[in-house]
Scaffold this active site. Structure first.
Site, PDB file in Angstrom:
ATOM      1  N   ARG A  35      20.741-117.312 -26.276  1.00  0.00           N
ATOM      2  CA  ARG A  35      20.328-117.370 -27.687  1.00  0.00           C
ATOM      3  C   ARG A  35      20.837-116.162 -28.470  1.00  0.00           C
ATOM      4  O   ARG A  35      21.094-116.266 -29.673  1.00  0.00           O
ATOM      5  CB  ARG A  35      18.802-117.452 -27.773  1.00  0.00           C
ATOM      6  CG  ARG A  35      18.315-118.813 -27.353  1.00  0.00           C
ATOM      7  CD  ARG A  35      16.843-118.974 -27.517  1.00  0.00           C
ATOM      8  NE  ARG A  35      16.497-120.378 -27.336  1.00  0.00           N
ATOM      9  CZ  ARG A  35      15.273-120.831 -27.221  1.00  0.00           C
ATOM     10  NH1 ARG A  35      14.249-120.007 -27.264  1.00  0.00           N
ATOM     11  NH2 ARG A  35      15.053-122.122 -27.067  1.00  0.00           N
ATOM     12  N   LYS A 198       8.630-141.608 -21.513  1.00  0.00           N
ATOM     13  CA  LYS A 198       7.755-142.561 -22.200  1.00  0.00           C
ATOM     14  C   LYS A 198       8.330-143.134 -23.487  1.00  0.00           C
ATOM     15  O   LYS A 198       8.978-142.432 -24.248  1.00  0.00           O
ATOM     16  CB  LYS A 198       6.440-141.858 -22.554  1.00  0.00           C
ATOM     17  CG  LYS A 198       5.612-141.525 -21.343  1.00  0.00           C
ATOM     18  CD  LYS A 198       4.322-140.904 -21.793  1.00  0.00           C
ATOM     19  CE  LYS A 198       3.350-140.845 -20.629  1.00  0.00           C
ATOM     20  NZ  LYS A 198       2.137-140.142 -20.999  1.00  0.00           N
ATOM     21  N   GLY A 354      14.236-132.209 -26.527  1.00  0.00           N
ATOM     22  CA  GLY A 354      13.337-132.193 -25.375  1.00  0.00           C
ATOM     23  C   GLY A 354      13.995-131.660 -24.117  1.00  0.00           C
ATOM     24  O   GLY A 354      14.622-130.602 -24.126  1.00  0.00           O
ATOM     25  N   GLY A 377      12.598-129.366 -30.049  1.00  0.00           N
ATOM     26  CA  GLY A 377      11.731-130.042 -31.022  1.00  0.00           C
ATOM     27  C   GLY A 377      12.439-130.306 -32.340  1.00  0.00           C
ATOM     28  O   GLY A 377      12.283-131.368 -32.944  1.00  0.00           O
TER      29      GLY A 377
END
Ligand code: AMP
Length: 396
Positions: A35, A198, A354, A377
């Site tokens: 980062r 999911k 994610g 996110g």
């Protein structure tokens, strides 16, 4: 879109929101400098123009309380090494101390502020705190995609105190361009590969993406809700019974919109959710009781390969199997290899959101796809079609 390229920073102080939320070991050493390296080009541009840079970030979740373990002072040495400039650190984010340190900065110098989240005003997006921050620089640069979906003081609210003097850094601009390439300007055929556990966590993405893509591959744990909804037997596979109607609705919508949906036809089933389980390949709609589908099967991977190789724009979000276990990683690795091949043939491929990035890094695909998003996110919310507050604050 106004980027850092549109400004000359000579004798200017750039207030740059970076994402230095990096992992530290027990000796407070930075274990992954990605980062920091990602923010480097924007910082260097400011310095090479003859300006100075004031860097602000959060680290961890101190929840508004000062916490010595989460001081950005721990990373100052590493930031200096990565950027190649001796960075000054100040134990304050706002107030007299910070203002004085910013005022004292000379062209070519870099100042790192203390962890913004030591102040609860940061996450609540408080106006006075944002205004205090704005006093530190002449031009505001947002280069933190990972927090662009948060309406925090340093990511969003602060921008309004800069009038026209605000822009995206190189990293954030690249993220925006990559998303646009997939969602708006991508060369056809456009393919989205959605995996993961999911349906419920991906539903908004699927609904939004049906308007943008020609092909949709559904993989991973989501598969079984779709298969059971169509009358298949999924054994003990992960399945959201309350989402079956939704799954049918998605298939109907896809048909109406002319999107071709590709669902696994066979799976590697296991008699336990374990790396050492017994396994066998079975048809996706004939999984025996006591068995669960944990990875894509060989015929499925052949189908996926064909679609991936003919696509010119590819979005990949979510693994197609339980990649964390070696026995069920083959499907995800194969999909990565097909995307690699397609990218070599000229396709644009974006991976993000994610857990996808973890899978990509674990198998070394980050250099093989066109772009790996830095924000989990934030990327998911972009794919859902939401306008991120940090981006809206600059576009105005
Ligand atoms: P997500 O965060 O929604 O992208 O989900 C990622 C997770 O989905 C990973 O941890 C995978 O292990 C999991 N996953 C993928 N395929 C399956 C499957 N067939 N059964 C259970 N979990 C799965």
């Amino acid at each position: 879109m106004k980027t850092i390229e549109d400004f000359n920073f000579e004798n200017k102080k750039a207030l740059i929101r970076v994402d230095f939320n990096v992992p530290l070991d027990t000796d407070f050493k930075v274990t992954d400098t990605n980062r920091i390296e990602a923010a480097k080009p924007s910082i260097i541009k400011v310095l090479e123009d003859g300006g100075s840079a004031i860097l602000m970030s959060h680290l961890g979740r101190p929840k508004g309380v000062k916490n010595a373990d989460l001081s950005l002072g721990h990373i100052c040495k590493t930031v200096s090494e990565v950027i190649g400039v001796q960075v000054k650190f100040i134990e304050a984010s706002v107030g007299e101390l910070a203002e004085q340190a910013a005022a004292d900065l000379k062209p070519g110098e870099v100042l790192l502020l203390e962890n913004l989240r030591f102040h609860s005003e940061e996450t609540s997006g408080e106006e006075y705190f944002s205004e205090q921050l704005s006093k530190l620089g002449d031009i505001y640069v947002n280069d933190a995609f990972g927090t662009a979906h948060r309406a925090h003081a340093s990511t969003t609210v602060v921008a309004k105190y800069f009038g026209e003097n605000k822009c995206f850094g190189y990293l954030l601009a690249k993220e925006i361009e990559a998303i646009e390439k997939v969602m708006q300007t991508g060369e056809k055929p456009v393919l989205a590969i959605l995996g993961g556990a999911k349906v419920s966590s991906k539903i908004t993405i699927i609904e939004n993406i049906l308007d943008k893509v020609d092909h949709l591959i559904i993989g991973g744990g989501m598969t079984y809700t779709f298969v059971k909804a169509q009358g298949g037997k999924v054994g003990d596979s992960i399945c959201e019974d309350d989402k079956m109607e939704l799954a049918m609705n998605i298939l109907r919508q896809a048909e109406e919109k002319g999107v071709q949906v590709h669902i696994p036809v066979d799976v590697l089933a296991a008699d336990d959710f374990s790396n050492d389980a017994n396994t066998k390949v079975v048809d996706v709609d004939k999984i025996p009781d006591g068995w669960q589908g944990l990875d894509a099967g060989p015929r499925t991977l052949e189908n996926f390969k064909e679609v991936i190789l003919k696509s010119k724009t590819i979005l990949w979000n979510g693994p197609v199997g339980v990649f964390e276990m070696e026995s069920f990683a083959n499907g995800t690795i194969s999909v990565g290899n097909f995307i690699d091949e397609s990218t070599k043939n000229g396709a644009f491929s974006l991976v993000g959101g994610g857990d996808s990035v973890a899978a990509v890094k674990q198998f070394g695909f980050q250099d093989k796809v066109s772009y790996v998003s830095t924000g989990g996110g934030a990327m998911l919310e972009s794919l859902e079609g939401k306008t991120l507050p940090g981006i809206a604050a600059i576009i105005g």
